[in-house]
Write a protein that holds these residues in place. Structure first.
Motif, mmCIF file in Angstrom:
data_model
loop_
_atom_site.group_PDB
_atom_site.id
_atom_site.type_symbol
_atom_site.label_atom_id
_atom_site.label_comp_id
_atom_site.label_asym_id
_atom_site.label_seq_id
_atom_site.Cartn_x
_atom_site.Cartn_y
_atom_site.Cartn_z
ATOM 1 N N ALA B 282 0.951 -1.215 0.252
ATOM 2 C CA ALA B 282 0.177 0.215 0.013
ATOM 3 C C ALA B 282 0.410 0.835 -0.541
ATOM 4 O O ALA B 282 0.157 2.150 -0.014
ATOM 5 C CB ALA B 282 -0.668 0.114 1.394
ATOM 6 N N ARG B 294 0.103 -0.491 -6.704
ATOM 7 C CA ARG B 294 -0.714 -0.832 -4.855
ATOM 8 C C ARG B 294 -1.434 -1.562 -4.982
ATOM 9 O O ARG B 294 -2.861 -1.841 -5.503
ATOM 10 C CB ARG B 294 -1.193 0.727 -4.013
ATOM 11 C CG ARG B 294 0.053 1.717 -3.872
ATOM 12 C CD ARG B 294 -0.754 3.271 -3.901
ATOM 13 N NE ARG B 294 -0.314 3.113 -2.772
ATOM 14 C CZ ARG B 294 -0.804 4.430 -1.856
ATOM 15 N NH1 ARG B 294 -1.183 5.654 -2.867
ATOM 16 N NH2 ARG B 294 -1.171 4.700 -0.514
ATOM 17 N N THR B 295 -1.761 -3.053 -3.889
ATOM 18 C CA THR B 295 -2.792 -3.213 -3.945
ATOM 19 C C THR B 295 -3.547 -2.764 -2.470
ATOM 20 O O THR B 295 -3.165 -2.235 -1.861
ATOM 21 C CB THR B 295 -2.112 -5.174 -3.031
ATOM 22 O OG1 THR B 295 -1.229 -4.099 -1.792
ATOM 23 C CG2 THR B 295 -1.249 -5.379 -4.245
ATOM 24 N N LEU B 296 -4.720 -3.586 -2.856
ATOM 25 C CA LEU B 296 -5.171 -2.988 -2.260
ATOM 26 C C LEU B 296 -6.201 -3.779 -0.686
ATOM 27 O O LEU B 296 -6.899 -5.306 -1.197
ATOM 28 C CB LEU B 296 -6.927 -2.405 -2.888
ATOM 29 C CG LEU B 296 -6.982 -1.098 -3.478
ATOM 30 C CD1 LEU B 296 -8.138 -1.105 -4.618
ATOM 31 C CD2 LEU B 296 -6.489 -0.043 -2.819
ATOM 32 N N LEU B 297 -6.065 -3.539 0.274
ATOM 33 C CA LEU B 297 -6.480 -4.268 1.164
ATOM 34 C C LEU B 297 -7.748 -4.031 1.400
ATOM 35 O O LEU B 297 -8.464 -3.294 1.828
ATOM 36 C CB LEU B 297 -5.228 -4.179 2.275
ATOM 37 C CG LEU B 297 -5.798 -4.787 3.510
ATOM 38 C CD1 LEU B 297 -5.305 -6.379 3.434
ATOM 39 C CD2 LEU B 297 -5.201 -4.979 5.097
#
Lengths: 335, 357
Positions: B282, B294-297
């Motif tokens: 992130a 960016r990875t989305l949590l």
């Protein structure tokens, strides 16, 4: 005016008249915001980035006042094609009220700035519609629910009845974005909207803003001090220092060929996630000068590694075009 | 994890370091539960488990980072160690040069005063942490006065020395905090923390409120002071790039528990806990060519008053299996010096940050 331009700010001066003297918060800034694109405005605290945004909406708090300069808003809808100079309007002018909210809206770092704590989220969103479009009263509740759903608020039927404090930080931020986008403005001004959020929530909110932008084709003025967020969000970037725009360029040029010594130093000074060497960061020496006592000439010369005596401390550097769409205000690049 | 195990683990960690690192502080099963009161009688209806069984050890001269989202208990952990907040349970073992291991959690008022000379805190907000009615001399001199430096001239000399140590002009000694910028105030806060020559300093988000260019100056100063005085830092922060730069080892917290501990480079390049992977994913990179990576949590941090069953992270974890919602994993040492609290740590191939870029 170039039809692709939404906002054209020319030589804006916004001053604050304090007992101790005059703070030139915005000191001759010029920048443009293109339709449907994101302009990132980056700078340290006190550089005038927020006051520039407040000037666009004519909401500069007292004792501040727009002193001179033009803020041209280009409106083109169907047959309508006109240019309004916002600095000619009074803050209370009906046209200015119409522009606020329906053409330009703003979101803040702290969502409670936008919300009243004693009304439900649903009521406040409905009011936005009713105020600007009095005839659309009946459909307002449905539009509110639809917007809450679009910004990703879980269980909108229940949360529409919630008071702002009952929502979590991330949800409040989403509700604020919903309110700002209710009337589908052509410009959204976002003043440090993710600074108070955790990285994981920040990533969610930034993704939401990008989705809403492509849905509504609005321009975004994204104000932040975080160069990481600028790299993530902006199409174009304006770098501000002590009330002036010192460099403007498309985002890749800002990061790959920065020109102004201030921008170069700023990029050097961010800690990066990389192999640890124990080396010290390249800090910019000194502090931002007292805004009541701005040095003559280039505002950065006191801290600049390339300071040229007799030039930088005497003459304010003009904007020099170094590449297409890339200008820098620094004597190193003047002929 | 009990104290005995912890000792063994640390001896293994030391083999990987440059030299034998002496332990300064051991935190064993630290808990801080805040009561939730309700009704007219202020009856206790539950507890917020802000810190829930945290154990780690600090070596002399190192910087240990604690990271995590807001509400994860990292600040409460730092404050509990100094007993600025009374911990609910657990041991805080501090190695005193004369007395050997001392359990700070069990000290009475008088002994605590003595112990506090060795430990100090640098706060996040340089605006609210300095009394606006006190001059720098009074602010920085206060800990000296409270610890028996009665001679005004000696105090003034020491304060002037501290000011120049943190890069402020000694002539400013009679000025008030309002005359200084945020970065300068943070230097005052650091000078105050160093007044009694502490061995251990808790830095609670010391640069979060500062501008980028001032952050760099302050981080450099903290590193210089650490080298000059052999200080040990517990560095609490949420900015992962700052932590990567300054910390030797890092602990990741989630809802009151440590979920991963490792040396900084190991943690960033090959995380073993899905939450660490999500946090790293992130972080916005200051490079537009990196955009969209960016990875989305999904979801939000769990409520520490009513945490989920099993592993607290399972409702948000993309890899969660049945087991994760039933049973809480142990914090295990999977590789030497690399601890993780996840059932699936052996099987998962998690992505870290490429440190060569």
């Amino acid at each position: 005016m170039d039809p692709g331009i939404l906002i054209d700010i020319q030589h804006l001066h916004t001053n604050f008249y304090l007992r101790e003297g005059v703070v030139k918060a915005v000191n001759g800034a010029s920048l443009t915001i293109a339709k449907g694109r994101t302009l990132g405005v980056v700078g340290e605290s006190g550089c005038g980035k927020s006051v520039t945004a407040q000037s666009i909406l004519q909401i500069v708090p007292r004792p501040g006042r727009i002193e001179s300069g033009d803020i041209l808003l280009h409106i083109a809808e169907g047959d309508l094609d006109e240019t309004i100079n916002i600095t000619d309007l009074n803050p209370g002018d009906p046209l200015m009220r119409d522009i606020r909210g329906s053409r330009i809206s703003m979101i803040f770092q702290e969502p409670m700035t936008s919300f009243s704590p004693v009304h439900t989220v649903g009521n406040q969103l409905e009011e936005t519609i009713k105020l600007h479009q009095p005839k659309s009263g009946d459909e307002a509740p449905a539009r509110v629910l639809d917007m809450l759903r679009r910004v990703g608020i879980a269980n909108p039927e229940r949360n529409v009845e919630a008071y702002p404090h009952q929502l979590s930080g991330g949800m409040r931020q989403r509700a604020m974005i919903a309110m700002a986008l209710m009337l589908e403005p052509s410009l959204l001004i976002a003043d440090e909207p993710t600074t108070a959020l955790d990285v994981t929530t920040e990533a969610q909110i930034l993704a939401l803003m990008r989705d809403m932008q492509s849905e509504l084709h609005m321009a975004i003025m994204f104000i932040t001090h975080d160069l990481g967020v600028i790299a993530e969000m902006a199409d174009d970037v304006a770098v501000m220092y002590l009330g002036r725009v010192v460099e403007k360029a498309p985002v890749r040029a800002i990061f790959h060929s920065p020109k102004h010594p201030y921008l170069q130093a700023l990029l050097e000074s961010i800690p990066r996630i990389q192999k640890r060497t124990g080396a010290r960061l390249q800090a910019i020496e000194g502090v931002v000068p007292n805004p009541l006592d701005v040095p003559p000439g280039c505002p950065f010369h006191l801290r600049c590694p390339d300071f040229m005596p007799g030039v930088c401390d005497e003459v304010v550097p003009p904007d020099v075009t170094v590449d297409e769409g890339h200008t820098v205000a620094c004597h190193l690049y003047t002929e | 994890m009990d104290g005995h195990e912890l000792g063994e683990l640390d001896s293994q960690q030391e083999t990987g370091r440059d030299g034998p690192a002496e332990e300064l502080l051991k935190v064993v099963d630290l808990c801080k539960h805040f009561p939730i009161q309700a009704g007219f009688w202020r009856r206790i209806v539950g507890y917020v488990r802000a810190v829930d069984g945290v154990s780690f050890a600090l070596h002399r001269g190192e910087t240990f980072g604690l990271v995590g989202e807001s509400g994860c208990g990292k600040t409460t952990t730092g404050r509990s160690i100094l007993r600025a907040i009374e911990p609910t349970s657990g041991q805080i073992l501090f190695k005193d040069q004369e007395l050997g291991w001392v359990d700070v959690a069990a000290l009475d008022e008088g002994d605590l005063r003595v112990f506090r000379r060795h430990t100090q805190m640098v706060f996040q907000d340089p605006y609210s942490s300095l009394n606006p009615r006190m001059t720098l001399l009074e602010l920085i001199g206060e800990p000296l006065l409270n610890n028996g430096v009665r001679d005004a001239a000696a105090r003034t000399d020491r304060v002037a020395e501290l000011l120049s140590l943190v890069g402020l002009r000694p002539e400013y000694i009679r000025r008030y905090p309002h005359a200084f910028s945020g970065g300068q105030r943070q230097r005052v806060g650091i000078a105050r923390a160093l007044a009694l020559n502490p061995q251990f300093v808790v830095c609670d988000e010391p640069v979060s409120a500062l501008d980028v260019s001032i952050q760099a100056q302050t981080l450099n100063l903290l590193q210089d002071l650490q080298e000059a005085f052999g200080l040990t830092y517990l560095f609490v922060a949420h900015q992962l790039n700052v932590v990567a730069h300054i910390c030797d080892r890092v602990g990741v917290m989630y809802v009151g528990k440590l979920v991963e501990v490792a040396e900084t480079e190991t943690l960033y390049s090959s995380p073993l806990h899905p939450y660490t992977e999500a946090l790293l994913g992130a972080v916005p990179h200051p490079d537009p060519d990196h955009r969209g990576h960016r990875t989305l949590l999904a979801g939000e941090i769990a409520n520490p008053a009513s945490p989920p069953s099993g592993c607290y992270f399972h409702p948000r974890c993309p890899y969660a299996e049945d087991e994760c919602s039933r049973e809480e994993p142990e914090l295990r040492e999977l590789q030497p010096g690399h601890f993780v609290k996840c059932h699936l740590a052996e099987e998962l191939q998690l992505v870290g940050v490429d440190l060569e870029v």
